[in-house]
Scaffold this active site. Sequence first.
Site, short mmCIF file in Angstrom:
data_model
loop_
_atom_site.label_atom_id
_atom_site.label_comp_id
_atom_site.label_asym_id
_atom_site.label_seq_id
_atom_site.Cartn_x
_atom_site.Cartn_y
_atom_site.Cartn_z
N TYR A 17 -2.09 -1.33 10.12
CA TYR A 17 -2.08 -1.43 8.67
C TYR A 17 -0.79 -0.86 8.09
O TYR A 17 -0.12 -1.50 7.27
CB TYR A 17 -3.29 -0.69 8.10
CG TYR A 17 -3.49 -0.88 6.61
CD1 TYR A 17 -4.11 -2.04 6.13
CD2 TYR A 17 -3.09 0.07 5.69
CE1 TYR A 17 -4.31 -2.23 4.77
CE2 TYR A 17 -3.28 -0.11 4.33
CZ TYR A 17 -3.89 -1.26 3.87
OH TYR A 17 -4.08 -1.45 2.53
N SER A 20 0.85 -1.18 0.00
CA SER A 20 0.00 0.00 0.00
C SER A 20 0.88 1.23 0.00
O SER A 20 2.04 1.18 0.45
CB SER A 20 -0.89 0.00 1.25
OG SER A 20 -1.54 1.24 1.42
#
Length: 253
Positions: free
Chosen positions: A158, A145
Amino acid sequence: MTTLNLEGKVALITGGGQGLGLEFARALANAGAKVAVTSRDPRKARESADLIREQTGQDTLGIAVDVTDSAQVAAMAEQAVGAFGRVDILVNSAGINVRKPILEYDEASWDLVQATNLKAPFLCAKAIVPHMIKQRFGRIINISSMLGQVALAERSAYCSSKGGLIQLTKVMALEWAEHNITANAVCPGPFATEMNQVVINNPEANRFFLDHLPVKRWGKPEELTGLIVYLASELSSFMTGSAVVIDGGWTAE
């Protein structure tokens, strides 16, 4: 080495039951690969495989697996190789996000995010790469990401898991280059997927994201597929250990 044609190749996509994983699986099948898609939900795995077969005409397989469980991952690898005889392309796309401030983050949520986003790609690679070594060819594509490179509040687990995945990708690239196996990370920015609906549906949060995107819109899942097919192909044979950001310009600021 002049084509993106994946005919004769076999791709295994974790998290292929929905969202980006399903889009990646469809793109690889359209490029000529046979595909196995996984999901925790047996119904989603089966329905996604059926959908891709109907849309592309390629041989497909749906596998139900919890990719955080090493025994299930080993069984997944054997099932895919048993069905197709080989696995050439591994796309680690299964992922999860739990949004909470650090001081409110519970240990169970932390462990779940780390296990799904970081431990699972480690387990899947360990199960699949021995087969790639035998066939002297492999492509590993880890879906990280942009938040593996830049931070955002309330995404502690995350961000750290996706940053760790970029580093894990680099180690994979170093260790397996001699076997003609490449490993690269794809780092999407804000894409309109099921995982992000909670943000998209929140006017204040959605405005925050749009204000940080020079292109002033969320990404479409299909806008990632060209890179995925390229990284899976022979054309990318000199590219390994890279982390490629596709984020509408967010990290350019």
